[in-house]
Design an enzyme around this catalytic site. Structure first.
Site, PDB file in Angstrom:
ATOM      1  N   GLU A 236      -4.004   6.632  -2.775  1.00 41.42           N
ATOM      2  CA  GLU A 236      -5.019   6.755  -1.713  1.00 41.42           C
ATOM      3  C   GLU A 236      -4.886   8.185  -1.164  1.00 41.42           C
ATOM      4  O   GLU A 236      -5.781   9.000  -1.307  1.00 41.42           O
ATOM      5  CB  GLU A 236      -4.782   5.700  -0.629  1.00 41.42           C
ATOM      6  CG  GLU A 236      -5.801   5.740   0.514  1.00 41.42           C
ATOM      7  CD  GLU A 236      -5.490   4.731   1.632  1.00 41.42           C
ATOM      8  OE1 GLU A 236      -4.332   4.277   1.748  1.00 41.42           O
ATOM      9  OE2 GLU A 236      -6.419   4.417   2.419  1.00 41.42           O
TER      10      GLU A 236
ATOM     11  N   HIS B 191      -0.540  -0.338  -2.684  1.00 42.97           N
ATOM     12  CA  HIS B 191      -1.415   0.785  -2.406  1.00 42.97           C
ATOM     13  C   HIS B 191      -0.810   2.010  -3.085  1.00 42.97           C
ATOM     14  O   HIS B 191       0.390   2.296  -2.902  1.00 42.97           O
ATOM     15  CB  HIS B 191      -1.494   1.054  -0.899  1.00 42.97           C
ATOM     16  CG  HIS B 191      -2.353   0.080  -0.137  1.00 42.97           C
ATOM     17  ND1 HIS B 191      -2.174  -1.264  -0.173  1.00 42.97           N
ATOM     18  CD2 HIS B 191      -3.415   0.304   0.686  1.00 42.97           C
ATOM     19  CE1 HIS B 191      -3.085  -1.846   0.601  1.00 42.97           C
ATOM     20  NE2 HIS B 191      -3.858  -0.917   1.142  1.00 42.97           N
TER      21      HIS B 191
ATOM     22  N   ASP C  10     -10.404  -2.506   5.805  1.00 43.04           N
ATOM     23  CA  ASP C  10     -10.234  -2.823   7.238  1.00 43.04           C
ATOM     24  C   ASP C  10     -11.624  -2.775   7.887  1.00 43.04           C
ATOM     25  O   ASP C  10     -11.967  -1.787   8.548  1.00 43.04           O
ATOM     26  CB  ASP C  10      -9.305  -1.790   7.893  1.00 43.04           C
ATOM     27  CG  ASP C  10      -7.929  -1.770   7.243  1.00 43.04           C
ATOM     28  OD1 ASP C  10      -7.102  -2.632   7.578  1.00 43.04           O
ATOM     29  OD2 ASP C  10      -7.706  -0.904   6.377  1.00 43.04           O
TER      30      ASP C  10
HETATM   31  N1  HPA Z   1      -3.817   2.129   3.462  1.00 44.37           N
HETATM   32  C1  HPA Z   1      -2.547   1.925   3.772  1.00 44.37           C
HETATM   33  N2  HPA Z   1      -2.155   1.019   4.657  1.00 44.37           N
HETATM   34  C2  HPA Z   1      -3.077   0.257   5.247  1.00 44.37           C
HETATM   35  C3  HPA Z   1      -4.407   0.431   4.968  1.00 44.37           C
HETATM   36  C4  HPA Z   1      -4.804   1.408   4.015  1.00 44.37           C
HETATM   37  O1  HPA Z   1      -5.985   1.617   3.673  1.00 44.37           O
HETATM   38  N3  HPA Z   1      -5.067  -0.477   5.749  1.00 44.37           N
HETATM   39  C5  HPA Z   1      -4.140  -1.162   6.451  1.00 44.37           C
HETATM   40  N4  HPA Z   1      -2.919  -0.709   6.156  1.00 44.37           N
HETATM   41 ZN    ZN Z   2      -5.673  -1.184   2.224  1.00 44.51          ZN
END
Ligand code: HPA
Ligand code: ZN
Length: 336
Positions: free
Chosen positions: A199, A196, A278
Site C-alpha cells: 500500500e 496488507h 474503511d
Molecule cells: N491500511 C493499513 N491499516 C489499516 C487500513 C489500511 O488501509 N485500514 C485500517 N487499518
Molecule cells: Zn485495509
C-alpha cells in the site's frame, strides 16, 4: 445500461473491510453519549471535516481515536450490523471482515465482547439479509510481535469464530517478516492468511508476505506493479489482490483516480477485485468504489465483469458456495 449501475446491482463479494473503519460519525456520537465517553469533536460535521488525510498514518491516528467509544458487546453488534445493512443495499452477498482486537483489548475491552458482538451480527446477517461471511483477525503491525502472540493466545477460546488472520496498521518500517512466528501458528491451526502489503510499503514487502508469511491473499498490493517479476509471480499463482480505490485516493496512494492502477492490474493478469477498506472514512461503500474507477478510467463491460467475478474467485468460500455465487452473478450478467 450504464456500467456503474450494472456493477451496483450485481451480486458481489467484499473481501477487504475493516469493521472499525465502517464507523459512521452519527453512530459514533450516539455511542459516545450512551457510554459517557467524550469525543474530541463537537459535532458530526467537525468529525467529517477532520477526514482529510495526506498518508496512512494521519488516517490511522483518527481511526484509533474513533474506535475508543466502542466498549461493550452491543456496541460491536451495532457497528457490525450498520455495515451489513449498507452491504446489503450494495448487493453484497458475501463479506470477509477484518477486526483489530488490539485496538480494543489494550483499552480494557474484553476480547469476548469484541468478537461476540461482531459474530452475533454476522449470524443475524446470514438469517435476515442473506449475507454469508468470514471473519479475519488482524494484528497491528506497529506493535511488537510479542503483542500479536499474546492476542493469538487470547483468541484461542474463540478460534471456531475466526476464519483467518491479517496484518494491518502502519506499514513502512514494519515488514511482514516481523510476524513470521504468529502467522506460522495461525497456518498450523488451519486458518487463512492475508496481509496488507504494497500500500505504502515497497514490493519487497509483498514478496515477504508471500514467501515468509505464506499468505493466501494480498491486501492492496498496488506497489507490486513496480516489480515485473513480482507481477508475473502473482499472476501465475492467481493471487488475489484486494484493491481499494477510494482508500487509495484519500490516503494519497494515487494522486488522481484517473491514474488508478486497476486496469493495469487486470491487463497484467492479476486477480484484482474492488473493496471499500474503511468506507466511513474514505467516502463510500463498495458500490461507490466500483463507480469511482468505472467513471475515472472508463472501464469497459468485460473489465467490470472480471472485477465482479474476481470478488468471488478470491473469496475464502468453500467450492460449492463459490460456484453458487458465481452462477448467481452469471445469471444476473446474462440478463442485463
Ligand atoms: N491500511 C493499513 N491499516 C489499516 C487500513 C489500511 O488501509 N485500514 C485500517 N487499518
Ligand atoms: Zn485495509
Amino acid at each position: 445500461m450504464n456500467l456503474s449501475t450494472l456493477a451496483a446491482n450485481a451480486p458481489k463479494a467484499e473481501l477487504h473491510l475493516h469493521i472499525e473503519g465502517s464507523f459512521e460519525p452519527e453512530l459514533m456520537f450516539e455511542m459516545a453519549r450512551r457510554n459517557g465517553v467524550k469525543l474530541p469533536f463537537a459535532s458530526v460535521e467537525e468529525i467529517r471535516a477532520a477526514y482529510d488525510f495526506s498518508n496512512l498514518q494521519e488516517f490511522l491516528d483518527i481511526y484509533y481515536q474513533g474506535m475508543s467509544v466502542l466498549l461493550c458487546e452491543q456496541d460491536f453488534y451495532d457497528l457490525t450490523w450498520a455495515y451489513l445493512t449498507h452491504a446489503a443495499a450494495d448487493h453484497v452477498i458475501h463479506t470477509e471482515i477484518f477486526f483489530d482486537p488490539q485496538g480494543h483489548t489494550e483499552r480494557g475491552v474484553e476480547f469476548a465482547d469484541v468478537i461476540g458482538g461482531i459474530s452475533r451480527a454476522l449470524g443475524d446477517a446470514k438469517d435476515q439479509l442473506g449475507i454469508s461471511s468470514k471473519l479475519i483477525m488482524c494484528f497491528l503491525r506497529h506493535l511488537p510481535e510479542e503483542d500479536a502472540l499474546a492476542t493469538w493466545n487470547a483468541a484461542q477460546p474463540f478460534l471456531s469464530m475466526i476464519d483467518g488472520v491479517g496484518l494491518d496498521s502502519s506499514e513502512v518500517g514494519h515488514p511482514p517478516s516481523k510476524f513470521k512466528k504468529v502467522f506460522a501458528k495461525a497456518k498450523a491451526a488451519g486458518l487463512q492468511l492475508v496481509a496488507h502489503a504494497g500500500e505504502e510499503g515497497p514490493p519487497e514487502y509483498v514478496w515477504e508476505a508471500l514467501n515468509e508469511l505464506q499468505v493466501d491473499r494480498i491486501d492492496h498490493g498496488n506497489r507490486s506493479l513496480e516489480d515485473d517479476k513480482l507481477v508475473a509471480h502473482l499472476a501465475k499463482a492467481s493471487m488475489c489482490l484486494t484493491v481499494c480505490p477510494l482508500s487509495n485516493l484519500k490516503l494519497c496512494v494515487v494522486d488522481d483516480m484517473r491514474e488508478h492502477p486497476i486496469r493495469n492490474m487486470l491487463e497484467s493478469g492479476l486477480l484484482a477485485m474492488i473493496n471499500s477498506d474503511d468506507p466511513s472514512y474514505f467516502g463510500g461503500y463498495v458500490n461507490a468504489n466500483y463507480a469511482a474507477v468505472i467513471e475515472a478510467l472508463d472501464l469497459n463491460r468485460s473489465e467490470v465483469e472480471t472485477l465482479l467475478r474476481n470478488s468471488f474467485i478470491g473469496a475464502f468460500m468453500d467450492d460449492a458456495a463459490k460456484a453458487q455465487a458465481l452462477s448467481k452473478l452469471d445469471a444476473y450478467l446474462s440478463g442485463v
